[in-house]
Scaffold this active site. Structure first.
Site, PDB file in Angstrom:
ATOM      1  N   ASP A 185      31.778  33.827 -49.570  1.00  0.00           N
ATOM      2  CA  ASP A 185      31.139  35.019 -50.130  1.00  0.00           C
ATOM      3  C   ASP A 185      30.786  34.798 -51.593  1.00  0.00           C
ATOM      4  O   ASP A 185      31.651  34.460 -52.408  1.00  0.00           O
ATOM      5  CB  ASP A 185      32.064  36.229 -49.997  1.00  0.00           C
ATOM      6  CG  ASP A 185      32.429  36.523 -48.560  1.00  0.00           C
ATOM      7  OD1 ASP A 185      31.512  36.640 -47.737  1.00  0.00           O
ATOM      8  OD2 ASP A 185      33.635  36.624 -48.251  1.00  0.00           O
ATOM      9  N   ASP A 215      33.302  27.722 -51.212  1.00  0.00           N
ATOM     10  CA  ASP A 215      33.654  29.120 -51.015  1.00  0.00           C
ATOM     11  C   ASP A 215      32.568  29.733 -50.119  1.00  0.00           C
ATOM     12  O   ASP A 215      31.487  29.148 -49.956  1.00  0.00           O
ATOM     13  CB  ASP A 215      33.704  29.819 -52.380  1.00  0.00           C
ATOM     14  CG  ASP A 215      33.901  31.318 -52.256  1.00  0.00           C
ATOM     15  OD1 ASP A 215      34.873  31.739 -51.591  1.00  0.00           O
ATOM     16  OD2 ASP A 215      33.064  32.072 -52.795  1.00  0.00           O
TER      17      ASP A 215
END
Length: 226
Positions: free
Chosen positions: A25, A23
């Site tokens: 953020d 991922d």
């Protein structure tokens, strides 16, 4: 801290080029400071809004600042325009992220990103931080017809880089990352320092980490090697 869940080495024998899917953020970069648009919104407020893509972020921000969230569709293009114009003014990688990613690649891991942030904005952030060369593939939230937590987002990325789900793992920070990893049948490592809105201990991760630099050791403990 590593919380191990007893995954046997034999399950991951003869992997070849093992793919680590990250991922963005809350896992690799702290982008919340650059996502604050209206002064009344605090940094903790914005962190709780991140993770479901730009449309959801804009709708939540409008609602929190006293504006009808139904206006999100019309506000979204302007938000993206403003954000991409200065996407890394305050955004920074979390400690040890660049050097750990480089070390993992030198060990033979492949790396990719699966994020609900729009594709162009994701590339803009990675370029601005000098991280783009560290990834073999990127799947933003608008690259495919679906996005996290739908497994099609993660599996689509894995297929696009010619990898195999049985030789891949998901590294994230939130409930969406947990859901997409479990739906796709991938091992899961979660970072405690990110933007999760759920109790990470309840998400069934194979490892929970407080420090990104501990990721190589956690992968070794789980038998997830290149």
């Amino acid at each position: 801290m590593v919380a191990q869940h007893g995954r046997g080495d034999a399950d991951f024998a003869a992997m070849g080029q093992f793919l680590l899917v990250f991922d963005l953020d809350g896992t690799l970069v702290d982008s919340a400071p650059d996502l604050r648009g209206r002064p009344p919104l605090s940094l903790p407020q914005v962190k709780r809004m991140i993770g479901d893509g730009a449309p959801a972020l804009v709708a939540r921000a409008l609602a929190a600042s006293g504006t009808d969230p139904a206006d999100a569709a019309s506000a979204l293009p302007r938000f993206i325009e403003l954000y991409e114009a200065d996407a890394v003014r305050l955004t920074q990688p979390y400690p040890a992220v660049p050097e750990t990613l480089l070390a993992l690649r030198r060990r033979g891991y492949r790396t990719a990103i699966c994020t609900n942030k729009p594709q162009h904005a994701t590339v803009t952030v990675l370029e601005g931080l000098g991280l783009l060369p560290l990834f073999d593939g990127i799947a933003g939230g608008d690259r495919f017809a679906v996005r996290k937590p739908d497994p099609g987002h993660l599996l689509g990325l894995i297929g696009a880089v010619d990898a195999r789900p049985e030789a891949a793992a998901m590294i994230g920070d939130s409930e969406n990352d947990a859901a997409v990893a479990r739906s796709a049948g991938l091992p899961l490592v979660l970072m405690r320092y990110g933007y999760a809105r759920a109790d990470l201990a309840s998400l069934g991760a194979d490892a929970l980490l407080d420090d990104f630099a501990k990721l190589p050791a956690a992968l070794d403990l789980l038998g997830l090697g290149p």
